[in-house]
Structure formats: structure tokens, C-alpha cells
Design an enzyme around this catalytic site. Structure first.
Site, short mmCIF file in Angstrom:
data_model
loop_
_atom_site.label_atom_id
_atom_site.label_comp_id
_atom_site.label_asym_id
_atom_site.label_seq_id
_atom_site.Cartn_x
_atom_site.Cartn_y
_atom_site.Cartn_z
CB THR A 34 -35.99 -14.91 73.94
OG1 THR A 34 -37.33 -14.71 74.39
CG2 THR A 34 -35.65 -13.86 72.89
N GLY A 95 -32.35 -20.88 75.98
CA GLY A 95 -30.92 -20.86 75.73
C GLY A 95 -30.19 -20.16 76.86
CB ALA A 96 -27.60 -20.30 78.82
CG ASP A 97 -26.42 -14.92 76.65
OD1 ASP A 97 -26.51 -15.06 75.41
OD2 ASP A 97 -27.27 -14.34 77.33
N GLY A 108 -29.75 -13.26 78.91
CA GLY A 108 -30.20 -11.90 78.67
C GLY A 108 -29.50 -11.19 77.55
N GLY A 109 -28.72 -11.94 76.74
CA GLY A 109 -28.09 -11.32 75.59
C GLY A 109 -29.11 -10.73 74.62
CD GLU A 116 -34.38 -15.01 78.24
OE1 GLU A 116 -34.29 -15.19 77.01
OE2 GLU A 116 -33.41 -14.65 78.94
CE LYS A 134 -24.10 -18.74 73.32
NZ LYS A 134 -23.87 -19.30 71.99
#
Length: 253
Positions: A34, A95-97, A108-109, A116, A134
């Protein structure tokens, strides 16, 4: 390259590389994440399906956002519980924050951390795509760690998280009165620490708290990471490559 361009570059490079190397192939079960970096990967996967390079792809998605995109693009969507999926996936792209040098993540942004993590922790290969913002030295002090909680447990969970050194804020909705409600009907506490945390230990400590559903630390299934840079290069990183090359970056055009 702008940040938006980096996101698209990372996503396209990851999917192109995985398809070329046979790590994504026809018939596979693929988890799709997401957010603004994961969605370009969904679109690129759809390109390969449309031109016939990939066939019979079975997708598991982590949010309504990604489900809607797959439906619009003609990608078949299944549940992990479906017999044809059997609870496991071949590869997940997300993706990743935040990403630290050991490939530990905060995610989890977009408030989809629970789904996820369920998808990522049941995959043979976990792939992360990201822009260079990131990439950080330590996680937990700049981007708030999301913790998905049962609403009725908000006050005791908040106290327990504060005892772990966190400063917590209930995530409020945008153009909606009241808190953000996840796709699972829960609430989100966003947590920051003044000093760096041990992400591996903290993931387990937070999940011991009664009333916590899940948290956004991802440490147990180390990903292959593609990070796009402003100069147009994409860094490919794994824990194994970091160890073998003593931190030397792998650069691909």
C-alpha cells in the site's frame, strides 16, 4: 529526480529486475503493498501481465486502496485464506517509511501495517521499494512508529508505550472528525522516541502489551531493498550484501 520520480524509478526497477531474474514468474502468488511507492509497482506488474510476459498471477493485497487498483488493472485478487493461496506467498513488494542499515523497517504510514505484516511475514521473498528519504541511520526518532490498537484499550496501551519511552499521539482523520480507523476497525497510536531504539527487541515488547493488535516495526523477514536516488541510480541492498561488502552500496542504472 524528484521524490515522486524516485518512487516510480525504485518500483519499476524492482519489478523489472525481479521479472528478468525469474524471481517473479507466471503462476506466482504475489503480495502487493500500500502507498505511493507500492502502487507504481502494481502498475508495472500490470504492464507485464498485459503484454503476456506474466500469466496466472495471483495477488494478495494489503488495503482497499491496492485492491481497487488491482481490480481496475485486471489483476486477480485473492485472500491468504483461499485454498489456491494456502497461506503463503512467493514474493511481496511494498514500500517503507524508514529503512535502517540492517534492513529493519518502519511501515504503516498509510495505516495498513497489520495486513502488510501478515503478508510480509508469510512470504518467501520480501521486497521493499523506496525513495532516498526513507534511508536513515536509526529508526523510531524521526518518523513516528504506528501501533494499531483496540479502541477500548487506548488509555492502558498509551501508558504501557510511555513506559517504554515513547511519546504517543492518537492519529486523527483528515477531513473526518475523530481518529483514523484502519481497514480492520482499529485505531492508531503514533509513537516517537527521543533516542534510537533496538527495533528487534522493541517489536516484541510492544506486541506483548494487551490491547495492541500489531506495530509497524518489521524486523523478522529481512527484505531485498531498492532505494532510488536523486541522481537516478537505484541502490540494491540486503543484509547479506551489507555483511559481505562491509556496507558498500550496489548501484544499478
Amino acid at each position: 529526480m524528484t521524490q515522486s520520480e524516485q518512487k516510480i524509478c525504485a518500483a519499476r526497477t524492482a519489478v523489472d529486475t525481479l521479472v528478468k531474474e525469474g524471481q517473479i514468474a507466471s503462476g506466482m502468488k504475489i503480495g502487493l503493498g500500500t502507498g505511493s511507492t507500492a502502487l507504481p509497482a502494481v502498475y508495472r506488474l500490470a504492464d507485464f501481465i498485459k503484454d503476456g510476459t506474466l500469466k496466472n498471477i495471483k495477488a494478495c493485497v494489503t488495503s482497499f486502496q491496492t485492491q481497487n487498483a488491482c481490480q481496475d488493472l485486471g489483476i486477480d485478487v485473492y485472500s491468504l485464506n483461499d485454498r489456491i493461496i494456502g497461506g503463503t506467498l512467493d514474493v511481496v513488494i511494498d514500500g517503507a517509511d524508514e529503512i535502517d542499515p540492517q534492513c529493519n523497517l518502519i511501515k504503516g504510514g498509510g495505516a495498513a501495517l497489520l495486513r502488510e505484516k501478515i503478508v510480509a511475514y508469510n512470504a518467501a521473498k520480501f521486497v521493499i521499494v523506496a525513495d532516498e528519504s526513507k534511508d536513515v541511520k536509526t529508526i523510531g526518532t524521526q518518523f513516528a512508529l504506528p501501533v494499531e490498537i483496540i479502541g477500548e484499550a487506548r488509555v492502558p496501551v498509551l501508558a504501557a508505550l510511555e513506559s517504554l519511552g515513547a511519546t504517543c499521539t492518537l492519529r486523527e482523520g483528515v477531513r473526518k472528525a475523530g481518529p483514523v480507523i484502519t481497514d480492520n476497525g482499529n485505531q492508531i497510536l503514533d509513537c516517537l522516541w527521543k533516542t534510537p531504539i533496538d527495533p528487534v527487541a522493541m517489536e516484541d515488547e510492544i506486541n506483548k502489551i494487551t490491547g495492541v493488535v500489531e506495530n509497524g516495526l518489521f524486523t523478522k523477514n529481512k527484505p531485498l531493498v531498492f532505494i532510488a536516488k536523486a541522481n537516478g541510480f537505484v541502490e540494491s541492498r540486503t543484509v547479506q550484501s551489507i555483511s559481505a561488502l562491509q556496507g558498500t552500496n550496489l548501484l544499478h542504472e
